[in-house]
Scaffold this motif. Sequence first.
Motif, PDB file in Angstrom:
ATOM      1  N   THR A 162     -66.476 -63.475  66.195  1.00 45.09           N
ATOM      2  CA  THR A 162     -65.644 -62.144  65.723  1.00 45.09           C
ATOM      3  C   THR A 162     -64.210 -62.368  66.033  1.00 45.09           C
ATOM      4  N   MET A 163     -63.567 -62.995  66.958  1.00 47.80           N
ATOM      5  CA  MET A 163     -62.265 -63.427  67.197  1.00 47.80           C
ATOM      6  C   MET A 163     -61.652 -64.241  66.114  1.00 47.80           C
ATOM      7  N   ALA A 164     -62.541 -65.143  65.477  1.00 50.14           N
ATOM      8  CA  ALA A 164     -62.010 -66.142  64.384  1.00 50.14           C
ATOM      9  C   ALA A 164     -61.897 -65.257  63.145  1.00 50.14           C
ATOM     10  N   THR A 165     -62.815 -64.521  62.970  1.00 48.83           N
ATOM     11  CA  THR A 165     -62.976 -63.559  61.760  1.00 48.83           C
ATOM     12  C   THR A 165     -61.735 -62.633  61.593  1.00 48.83           C
ATOM     13  N   ALA A 166     -61.519 -62.016  62.848  1.00 47.06           N
ATOM     14  CA  ALA A 166     -60.385 -61.125  63.002  1.00 47.06           C
ATOM     15  C   ALA A 166     -58.912 -61.757  62.667  1.00 47.06           C
ATOM     16  N   ALA A 167     -58.978 -62.932  63.138  1.00 43.76           N
ATOM     17  CA  ALA A 167     -57.630 -63.821  62.986  1.00 43.76           C
ATOM     18  C   ALA A 167     -57.256 -64.067  61.671  1.00 43.76           C
ATOM     19  N   VAL A 168     -58.468 -64.503  60.713  1.00 44.39           N
ATOM     20  CA  VAL A 168     -58.288 -64.812  59.567  1.00 44.39           C
ATOM     21  C   VAL A 168     -57.871 -63.543  58.853  1.00 44.39           C
ATOM     22  N   VAL A 169     -58.564 -62.374  59.098  1.00 48.00           N
ATOM     23  CA  VAL A 169     -58.279 -61.123  58.221  1.00 48.00           C
ATOM     24  C   VAL A 169     -56.670 -60.737  58.600  1.00 48.00           C
ATOM     25  N   LEU A 170     -56.362 -60.855  59.875  1.00 51.28           N
ATOM     26  CA  LEU A 170     -55.001 -60.208  60.226  1.00 51.28           C
ATOM     27  C   LEU A 170     -53.999 -61.352  59.725  1.00 51.28           C
ATOM     28  N   LEU A 171     -54.369 -62.808  59.390  1.00 55.22           N
ATOM     29  CA  LEU A 171     -53.480 -63.515  58.769  1.00 55.22           C
ATOM     30  C   LEU A 171     -53.407 -63.386  57.308  1.00 55.22           C
ATOM     31  N   ALA A 172     -54.479 -62.844  56.565  1.00 57.67           N
ATOM     32  CA  ALA A 172     -54.417 -62.543  55.330  1.00 57.67           C
ATOM     33  C   ALA A 172     -53.783 -61.199  55.051  1.00 57.67           C
ATOM     34  N   LEU A 173     -54.066 -60.299  55.984  1.00 56.54           N
ATOM     35  CA  LEU A 173     -53.200 -59.029  55.939  1.00 56.54           C
ATOM     36  C   LEU A 173     -51.802 -59.034  55.878  1.00 56.54           C
ATOM     37  N   SER A 174     -51.363 -59.957  56.766  1.00 54.67           N
ATOM     38  CA  SER A 174     -49.961 -60.175  57.075  1.00 54.67           C
ATOM     39  C   SER A 174     -49.094 -60.686  55.709  1.00 54.67           C
ATOM     40  N   ALA A 175     -49.837 -61.320  54.985  1.00 53.04           N
ATOM     41  CA  ALA A 175     -49.222 -61.876  53.864  1.00 53.04           C
ATOM     42  C   ALA A 175     -49.154 -61.073  52.470  1.00 53.04           C
ATOM     43  N   CYS A 176     -50.133 -59.906  52.737  1.00 55.44           N
ATOM     44  CA  CYS A 176     -50.057 -58.638  51.518  1.00 55.44           C
ATOM     45  C   CYS A 176     -48.653 -57.963  51.628  1.00 55.44           C
ATOM     46  N   GLY A 177     -48.349 -57.779  50.373  1.00 55.78           N
ATOM     47  CA  GLY A 177     -46.893 -57.001  50.258  1.00 55.78           C
ATOM     48  C   GLY A 177     -45.853 -57.461  50.747  1.00 55.78           C
ATOM     49  N   VAL A 178     -45.802 -58.921  51.189  1.00 49.63           N
ATOM     50  CA  VAL A 178     -44.566 -59.859  51.362  1.00 49.63           C
ATOM     51  C   VAL A 178     -44.151 -60.230  50.022  1.00 49.63           C
ATOM     52  N   PRO A 179     -43.000 -60.090  49.515  1.00 49.43           N
ATOM     53  CA  PRO A 179     -42.717 -61.120  48.386  1.00 49.43           C
ATOM     54  C   PRO A 179     -42.224 -62.361  48.666  1.00 49.43           C
ATOM     55  N   ALA A 180     -42.648 -63.389  47.957  1.00 49.54           N
ATOM     56  CA  ALA A 180     -42.304 -64.752  48.061  1.00 49.54           C
ATOM     57  C   ALA A 180     -40.876 -65.084  48.108  1.00 49.54           C
ATOM     58  N   ALA A 181     -40.410 -65.864  48.820  1.00 51.81           N
ATOM     59  CA  ALA A 181     -39.170 -66.231  48.861  1.00 51.81           C
ATOM     60  C   ALA A 181     -38.813 -66.883  47.597  1.00 51.81           C
ATOM     61  N   SER A 182     -37.676 -66.420  47.031  1.00 55.75           N
ATOM     62  CA  SER A 182     -37.266 -67.043  45.700  1.00 55.75           C
ATOM     63  C   SER A 182     -36.472 -68.456  45.891  1.00 55.75           C
ATOM     64  N   THR A 183     -36.709 -69.488  45.364  1.00 55.13           N
ATOM     65  CA  THR A 183     -36.051 -70.516  45.324  1.00 55.13           C
ATOM     66  C   THR A 183     -34.872 -70.707  44.461  1.00 55.13           C
ATOM     67  N   HIS A 184     -34.588 -69.690  43.568  1.00 57.13           N
ATOM     68  CA  HIS A 184     -33.592 -69.892  42.454  1.00 57.13           C
ATOM     69  C   HIS A 184     -32.735 -68.491  42.640  1.00 57.13           C
ATOM     70  N   SER A 185     -31.342 -68.721  42.515  1.00 63.51           N
ATOM     71  CA  SER A 185     -30.548 -67.993  42.754  1.00 63.51           C
ATOM     72  C   SER A 185     -30.722 -66.232  42.307  1.00 63.51           C
ATOM     73  N   GLY A 186     -31.420 -65.824  43.331  1.00 59.65           N
ATOM     74  CA  GLY A 186     -31.718 -64.298  43.442  1.00 59.65           C
ATOM     75  C   GLY A 186     -32.670 -63.697  42.622  1.00 59.65           C
ATOM     76  N   ALA A 187     -33.437 -64.288  41.679  1.00 62.96           N
ATOM     77  CA  ALA A 187     -34.120 -63.845  40.771  1.00 62.96           C
ATOM     78  C   ALA A 187     -35.535 -63.576  41.680  1.00 62.96           C
ATOM     79  N   PRO A 188     -36.167 -62.437  41.348  1.00 61.97           N
ATOM     80  CA  PRO A 188     -37.439 -62.385  42.252  1.00 61.97           C
ATOM     81  C   PRO A 188     -38.489 -63.145  41.741  1.00 61.97           C
ATOM     82  N   THR A 189     -39.476 -63.655  42.319  1.00 59.38           N
ATOM     83  CA  THR A 189     -40.517 -64.650  41.896  1.00 59.38           C
ATOM     84  C   THR A 189     -41.744 -63.665  41.374  1.00 59.38           C
ATOM     85  N   PRO A 190     -41.926 -63.903  40.201  1.00 62.74           N
ATOM     86  CA  PRO A 190     -43.174 -62.894  39.519  1.00 62.74           C
ATOM     87  C   PRO A 190     -44.442 -62.959  40.547  1.00 62.74           C
ATOM     88  N   THR A 191     -44.881 -61.605  40.722  1.00 64.14           N
ATOM     89  CA  THR A 191     -46.036 -61.603  41.454  1.00 64.14           C
ATOM     90  C   THR A 191     -47.411 -60.977  40.511  1.00 64.14           C
TER      91      THR A 191
END
Length: 168
Positions: free
Chosen positions: A10-39
């Motif tokens: 149960t703890m492992a499942t909760a950790a995976v779900v939290l990790l997945a949810l923490s990545a949702c909605g966070v735009p990826a860091a752009s590696t080029h001159s301020g242009a947003p990364t397409p999502t």
Amino acid sequence: MGKTKPAPRTMATAAVVLLALSACGVPAASTHSGAPTPTAACPSAGTEPLPTNCVPYDGDAAMAANETYRQRGKLSSDVQAELNQHIAPAVEALQKLPRPATADTVTAAFNGLHLKEVQTDDGGTGVRFGVAVPSGGCLYGFVPDQGDVTVQAGGGIMDGGCLEMFGH
């Protein structure tokens, strides 16, 4: 009563779900001159402005490309000519079948012509078939519950085999 500890699974499942949810909605860091990364991929006719997070694509072209698995391979004129010689005997054997034909009777008709690699699909109004011919290519067609049999000759489909399946 004392507290109970959650099971390790149960703890492992909760950790995976939290990790997945923490990545949702966070735009990826752009590696080029301020242009947003397409999502997202956004259908476009090429005339309208798109949001900056979109990669445009032609929806009609994508749908057409999605159907390429149904296309038949090209045959040399020699192989096509040899394959065409199997049409008349196949039509004759299939026309003799009692109606409505079944997948088993269609397969038996082709086996009687020494053609063993038979694929069938009974859609309720008749039997569609695809048959590999040892010299190359395929016979394919339809034995309707009523009416004339159709048999064509051509290459195998890109999806593999001789009978194109609908809906996949």
